[in-house]
Design a protein around this motif. Structure first.
Motif, PDB file in Angstrom:
ATOM      1  N   ASP A   1     -22.408  78.964 -23.815  1.00 51.58           N
ATOM      2  CA  ASP A   1     -21.536  79.995 -23.149  1.00 51.58           C
ATOM      3  C   ASP A   1     -21.253  79.032 -21.636  1.00 51.58           C
ATOM      4  OD1 ASP A   1     -21.227  82.909 -23.804  1.00 51.58           O
ATOM      5  OD2 ASP A   1     -23.332  82.170 -24.007  1.00 51.58           O
ATOM      6  N   ALA A   2     -22.697  78.602 -21.465  1.00 45.94           N
ATOM      7  CA  ALA A   2     -22.255  77.674 -19.970  1.00 45.94           C
ATOM      8  C   ALA A   2     -23.373  76.545 -19.892  1.00 45.94           C
ATOM      9  CB  ALA A   2     -23.211  78.406 -18.662  1.00 45.94           C
ATOM     10  N   ILE A   3     -22.922  75.005 -19.602  1.00 46.96           N
ATOM     11  CA  ILE A   3     -23.856  74.137 -19.870  1.00 46.96           C
ATOM     12  C   ILE A   3     -23.943  73.604 -18.265  1.00 46.96           C
ATOM     13  CG2 ILE A   3     -23.353  70.973 -20.096  1.00 46.96           C
ATOM     14  CD1 ILE A   3     -21.174  72.153 -22.244  1.00 46.96           C
TER      15      ILE A   3
ATOM     16  N   THR B   1     -14.227  67.056 -31.763  1.00 46.90           N
ATOM     17  CA  THR B   1     -12.694  67.707 -30.420  1.00 46.90           C
ATOM     18  C   THR B   1     -12.011  68.543 -30.966  1.00 46.90           C
ATOM     19  OG1 THR B   1     -10.451  65.893 -31.771  1.00 46.90           O
ATOM     20  CG2 THR B   1     -11.834  64.700 -30.267  1.00 46.90           C
ATOM     21  N   SER B   2     -11.660  69.635 -31.552  1.00 45.90           N
ATOM     22  CA  SER B   2     -11.353  70.374 -31.937  1.00 45.90           C
ATOM     23  C   SER B   2     -12.962  71.761 -31.526  1.00 45.90           C
ATOM     24  CB  SER B   2     -11.646  71.228 -33.067  1.00 45.90           C
ATOM     25  OG  SER B   2     -11.971  71.148 -33.629  1.00 45.90           O
ATOM     26  N   LYS B   3     -14.011  71.252 -31.614  1.00 43.96           N
ATOM     27  CA  LYS B   3     -14.763  72.162 -31.557  1.00 43.96           C
ATOM     28  C   LYS B   3     -14.988  71.838 -29.822  1.00 43.96           C
ATOM     29  CE  LYS B   3     -18.507  72.629 -35.115  1.00 43.96           C
ATOM     30  NZ  LYS B   3     -16.802  72.188 -36.193  1.00 43.96           N
ATOM     31  N   VAL B   4     -15.010  71.634 -28.789  1.00 44.02           N
ATOM     32  CA  VAL B   4     -14.984  70.613 -27.498  1.00 44.02           C
ATOM     33  C   VAL B   4     -13.893  71.415 -26.553  1.00 44.02           C
ATOM     34  CG1 VAL B   4     -15.369  69.424 -25.741  1.00 44.02           C
ATOM     35  CG2 VAL B   4     -15.946  68.265 -27.852  1.00 44.02           C
TER      36      VAL B   4
ATOM     37  N   GLY C   1     -15.016  75.397 -27.196  1.00 41.45           N
ATOM     38  CA  GLY C   1     -15.606  75.407 -26.841  1.00 41.45           C
ATOM     39  C   GLY C   1     -15.586  75.587 -25.451  1.00 41.45           C
ATOM     40  N   ARG C   2     -14.865  74.418 -24.888  1.00 44.01           N
ATOM     41  CA  ARG C   2     -14.673  74.603 -23.116  1.00 44.01           C
ATOM     42  C   ARG C   2     -13.371  75.178 -22.922  1.00 44.01           C
ATOM     43  NH1 ARG C   2     -18.057  74.876 -20.396  1.00 44.01           N
ATOM     44  NH2 ARG C   2     -19.188  75.455 -22.159  1.00 44.01           N
ATOM     45  N   ARG C   3     -12.987  76.117 -24.030  1.00 42.56           N
ATOM     46  CA  ARG C   3     -11.740  76.317 -23.517  1.00 42.56           C
ATOM     47  C   ARG C   3     -10.526  75.126 -22.698  1.00 42.56           C
ATOM     48  NH1 ARG C   3     -16.466  79.308 -22.141  1.00 42.56           N
ATOM     49  NH2 ARG C   3     -16.094  81.369 -23.508  1.00 42.56           N
ATOM     50  N   LEU C   4      -9.843  74.339 -23.748  1.00 36.42           N
ATOM     51  CA  LEU C   4      -9.270  73.339 -22.889  1.00 36.42           C
ATOM     52  C   LEU C   4      -8.366  72.591 -24.014  1.00 36.42           C
ATOM     53  CD1 LEU C   4     -11.909  70.814 -21.511  1.00 36.42           C
ATOM     54  CD2 LEU C   4     -10.646  72.404 -20.132  1.00 36.42           C
ATOM     55  N   PRO C   5      -7.097  72.704 -23.318  1.00 38.73           N
ATOM     56  CA  PRO C   5      -6.430  72.471 -24.513  1.00 38.73           C
ATOM     57  C   PRO C   5      -6.929  70.768 -25.280  1.00 38.73           C
ATOM     58  CG  PRO C   5      -5.072  72.430 -22.319  1.00 38.73           C
ATOM     59  CD  PRO C   5      -6.982  72.784 -22.008  1.00 38.73           C
ATOM     60  N   ILE C   6      -6.167  70.690 -26.192  1.00 40.23           N
ATOM     61  CA  ILE C   6      -6.406  69.680 -27.109  1.00 40.23           C
ATOM     62  C   ILE C   6      -6.396  67.730 -26.349  1.00 40.23           C
ATOM     63  CG2 ILE C   6      -4.863  70.180 -29.224  1.00 40.23           C
ATOM     64  CD1 ILE C   6      -8.452  69.046 -29.800  1.00 40.23           C
ATOM     65  N   ALA C   7      -4.847  68.683 -26.055  1.00 42.26           N
ATOM     66  CA  ALA C   7      -4.660  67.455 -25.466  1.00 42.26           C
ATOM     67  C   ALA C   7      -5.581  66.212 -24.682  1.00 42.26           C
ATOM     68  CB  ALA C   7      -3.113  67.406 -25.285  1.00 42.26           C
ATOM     69  N   ARG C   8      -5.709  67.542 -24.218  1.00 41.37           N
ATOM     70  CA  ARG C   8      -6.371  67.619 -22.248  1.00 41.37           C
ATOM     71  C   ARG C   8      -8.148  66.558 -23.353  1.00 41.37           C
ATOM     72  NH1 ARG C   8      -7.764  64.964 -18.311  1.00 41.37           N
ATOM     73  NH2 ARG C   8      -9.928  65.528 -16.973  1.00 41.37           N
TER      74      ARG C   8
ATOM     75  N   GLY D   1     -14.736  68.755 -16.625  1.00 38.15           N
ATOM     76  CA  GLY D   1     -14.613  70.574 -17.706  1.00 38.15           C
ATOM     77  C   GLY D   1     -15.392  70.426 -18.132  1.00 38.15           C
ATOM     78  N   LEU D   2     -15.949  68.841 -18.853  1.00 37.19           N
ATOM     79  CA  LEU D   2     -16.865  69.122 -19.851  1.00 37.19           C
ATOM     80  C   LEU D   2     -18.392  69.882 -19.564  1.00 37.19           C
ATOM     81  CD1 LEU D   2     -16.669  65.855 -20.882  1.00 37.19           C
ATOM     82  CD2 LEU D   2     -15.449  67.505 -22.366  1.00 37.19           C
ATOM     83  N   VAL D   3     -18.518  69.940 -18.436  1.00 36.75           N
ATOM     84  CA  VAL D   3     -19.691  70.215 -17.858  1.00 36.75           C
ATOM     85  C   VAL D   3     -19.245  71.948 -16.891  1.00 36.75           C
ATOM     86  CG1 VAL D   3     -21.940  70.014 -16.501  1.00 36.75           C
ATOM     87  CG2 VAL D   3     -21.231  68.597 -18.172  1.00 36.75           C
ATOM     88  N   ASP D   4     -19.739  72.424 -16.724  1.00 40.96           N
ATOM     89  CA  ASP D   4     -19.309  73.844 -15.609  1.00 40.96           C
ATOM     90  C   ASP D   4     -20.329  73.988 -14.341  1.00 40.96           C
ATOM     91  OD1 ASP D   4     -18.167  75.692 -17.802  1.00 40.96           O
ATOM     92  OD2 ASP D   4     -20.297  75.482 -18.801  1.00 40.96           O
ATOM     93  N   GLN D   5     -21.717  73.544 -14.125  1.00 42.41           N
ATOM     94  CA  GLN D   5     -22.738  73.315 -13.460  1.00 42.41           C
ATOM     95  C   GLN D   5     -23.314  72.583 -12.770  1.00 42.41           C
ATOM     96  OE1 GLN D   5     -24.028  77.525 -12.745  1.00 42.41           O
ATOM     97  NE2 GLN D   5     -26.096  76.845 -11.277  1.00 42.41           N
ATOM     98  N   ILE D   6     -23.227  71.647 -11.782  1.00 40.62           N
ATOM     99  CA  ILE D   6     -24.411  71.177 -11.517  1.00 40.62           C
ATOM    100  C   ILE D   6     -26.052  71.628 -10.826  1.00 40.62           C
ATOM    101  CG2 ILE D   6     -25.154  69.003 -10.203  1.00 40.62           C
ATOM    102  CD1 ILE D   6     -22.404  68.416 -12.193  1.00 40.62           C
ATOM    103  N   GLY D   7     -27.068  71.198 -11.846  1.00 35.93           N
ATOM    104  CA  GLY D   7     -28.223  71.697 -12.196  1.00 35.93           C
ATOM    105  C   GLY D   7     -29.183  71.299 -12.736  1.00 35.93           C
ATOM    106  N   GLY D   8     -30.299  72.039 -12.606  1.00 32.11           N
ATOM    107  CA  GLY D   8     -31.648  71.623 -14.187  1.00 32.11           C
ATOM    108  C   GLY D   8     -31.801  72.560 -14.220  1.00 32.11           C
ATOM    109  N   ILE D   9     -33.397  72.794 -14.794  1.00 31.43           N
ATOM    110  CA  ILE D   9     -33.820  73.785 -15.518  1.00 31.43           C
ATOM    111  C   ILE D   9     -33.686  75.297 -15.029  1.00 31.43           C
ATOM    112  CG2 ILE D   9     -35.995  72.736 -15.194  1.00 31.43           C
ATOM    113  CD1 ILE D   9     -34.925  74.468 -18.120  1.00 31.43           C
TER     114      ILE D   9
END
Length: 586
Positions: free
Chosen positions: A387-389, A460-463, A466-473, A492-500
């Protein structure tokens, strides 16, 4: 005679169990049940010169060594922020290099700790390696001390690769691999003699991103413009006096003097006590339960290492997926945090873990991924459905790609040892595809390409989903290319910068728990009891002995050439598509 030797071995192991391991278990049990109290004037101590893991060990015997993980450092310092007994922190800085993302997460933990009014005094016996990461980790301290006779050499970053393409040619070994796609450079070390254009482009971009993040962090910590901090670092190596003048450090002195300064600030040597951070008892908390599942190392199928004393780490798909399923089925668990620090591994193992994440989401359990030093290739595969990365700016991630292949070594064997691989096969034309004796046939090449294509398209289809991105992107930024956490956030491969720490806040939000409310962080899988761990260890030891005996028979002919032995060993490992990104930055 064989049975007699087995009996003798059993008797010997029984004696070891009774006279050695049972006392160890009793000591461990007593240690575990006696939680140390924190003196009223405590200075916590942390030695970054020791090996720093990403996640806490689940071994019941981990307390016998004083190693500590990045997750532990962050969590314990967070608990100490509100502990009135803890006055400050004393650190021995790393003399070598830390993983860039680990350095950043430790640095942020120090900044947060210091913001509560507590002090952080750091002593370095020089920064004698060019890598910046060991300096970044402690640049947020209140006082940076350095020994006068040492140098400040931290200046940049290096990604160094040993290419074996020429060695393969010399021995007559043929590396045959299908790579998807041009940036999937994990096997370039075997096929190339130096960086090819895509490999150089991706690695240079990665280093530039990490270096920029490092400059911004250190400039903020040292209260200097970025240009000024860069100019100072570019002069390295610097003497201690020159580093002091450049404002890279605050004081010059011996470790004992820095420790005395810390004790004085904590109330004086007669009142203050030093407690190792590894021994500091931080409560798991109370309230709604959030599961923490940590994985570090290569992703492999099956169960993990059963030796409780081993220092080897991996993410075993049966164990990791099982932990996710257990947390999903636990009604007390409101959200799940996956701490992933992996350069990749088996495609099928990664898919098994991905499926467990999907099951958790369907059950209504939010899943948050906190990326450690690496979460690339298979490490990204297992993360993409969350849900979030979250990642640190310098986390190495992406590498959305796959490769498969083998080494053809029969000519080398015959040339140098006189050995020869002969095979008899029945079945279709693919039966001997993984043979180390002969190259792929044309039909086998087509079949291999088809298999790798299917995995790449599935990945790539799972990405995209999961990331709600167009497959072409996704296809534009995949191709096996690695990205820094900062770049991955922009893509858009990561949602937020931060640690644990940020991941826990995100899990709270997704589980509709107020950010200020206390939670109970429950680790999955639970630490095994010592007896169970030892039982597994003995079973594994017997299996390992048989495996080593077989290996000795196969490789005996090559005992005169260690390099060939290593290559043979590699050629007999994974017989399936692999997703792995071995980039190491220091």
């Amino acid at each position: 005679m064989k049975q007699f030797l087995i009996t003798i071995a059993g008797v010997f192991m029984g004696l070891v169990l009774f006279f050695v391991l049972i006392p160890i278990i009793l000591i461990a049990s007593v240690t575990a049940t006696n939680t140390p109290t924190t003196p009223t004037h405590t200075v916590l101590s942390l030695d970054l010169r020791n090996t720093i893991a990403d996640v806490p060990s689940t071994s019941p015997f981990s307390g016998f060594n004083k190693s500590i993980s990045v997750v532990d450092i962050v969590r314990k310092l967070q608990a100490a922020e509100t502990d009135k007994s803890v006055k400050g922190l004393f650190i021995r800085a790393s003399e070598g290099g830390l993983a860039p993302a680990h350095a950043e997460e430790i640095r942020q933990a120090l900044v947060d700790f210091k913001s509560t009014g507590k002090f952080v005094i750091v002593h370095a016996q020089g920064f004698e390696y060019p890598t910046l990461s060991n300096y970044v980790a402690i640049s947020g301290g209140s006082e940076l001390w350095m020994q006068g006779s040492t140098d400040f050499a931290a200046t940049g970053l290096v990604a160094e690769t040993i290419f074996l393409g020429g060695l393969m040619e010399k021995f007559g070994i043929i590396p045959q691999f299908e790579q998807f796609k041009e940036y999937k450079n994990a096997v370039n070390i075997y096929t190339e003699k130096t960086y090819n254009a895509p490999h150089r482009e991706a690695t240079t971009s990665l280093l530039d991103s990490i270096y920029s993040a490092f400059l911004a962090s250190t400039a903020f910590d040292r209260k200097m413009p970025v240009e000024a901090i860069k100019a100072a670092l570019d002069q390295a190596p610097l003497s201690a006096e020159a580093a002091l003048k450049a404002k890279l450090i605050d004081k010059i002195g011996q470790p004992e003097e820095a420790l005395d300064a810390a004790l004085t600030r904590a109330g004086g040597a007669d009142k203050a006590s030093v407690v190792e951070l590894a021994d500091y008892a931080a409560s798991a908390g109370t309230g709604p339960v959030i599961a923490l599942i940590g994985g570090e190392g290569a992703i492999v199928t099956g169960e993990g290492n059963t030796d409780p004393f081993s220092q080897e780490t991996s993410i075993a798909s049966d164990d990791f997926a099982g932990a996710i399923r257990d947390a999903t089925d636990d009604d007390d668990v409101k959200a799940i945090i996956l701490r992933v620090s992996s350069p990749g591994g088996s495609a099928s193992a990664s898919d098994q873990i991905w499926a467990a994440v999907e099951r958790a989401k369907k059950a209504g359990k939010p899943v948050v991924v906190s990326m450690g030093a690496y979460a690339a290739s298979g490490g990204y595969y297992v993360s993409t459905g969350a849900d979030a990365i979250l990642a640190m700016p310098s986390t190495i991630t992406g590498s959305i790609g796959v490769f498969n292949g083998k080494f053809v070594i029969n000519d080398a064997l015959n040339r140098y040892t006189g050995a020869n691989i002969a095979a008899i096969e029945v079945g279709g034309p693919f039966a001997n595809a993984y043979s180390a004796a002969t190259p792929y046939t044309n039909s086998q090449k087509l079949a291999m390409n088809g298999a790798v294509t299917r995995i790449y398209e599935d990945f790539t289809s799972k990405v995209a989903a999961g990331r709600r991105l167009p497959i072409a992107r996704v296809l534009e930024m995949a191709k096996g290319r690695v990205w820094s956490g900062e770049s991955a956030k922009e893509l858009g491969l990561v949602d937020q910068i931060g640690g644990i720490r940020a991941a826990i806040l995100k899990a709270k939000a997704l589980a509709k728990i107020d950010a200020k409310d206390s939670i109970s962080l429950r680790t999955y899988p639970a630490v095994e009891d010592p007896i169970t761990a030892l039982s597994k260890a003995f079973g594994a030891s017997a299996h390992s002995a048989k495996t080593l005996a077989r290996a000795a028979t196969v490789l005996g002919a090559l005992a005169g050439d260690e390099r060939l032995s290593q290559l043979i060993s590699q050629s007999h490992q994974s017989k399936g598509p692999v997703m792995n990104e071995p980039v190491r930055v220091r």
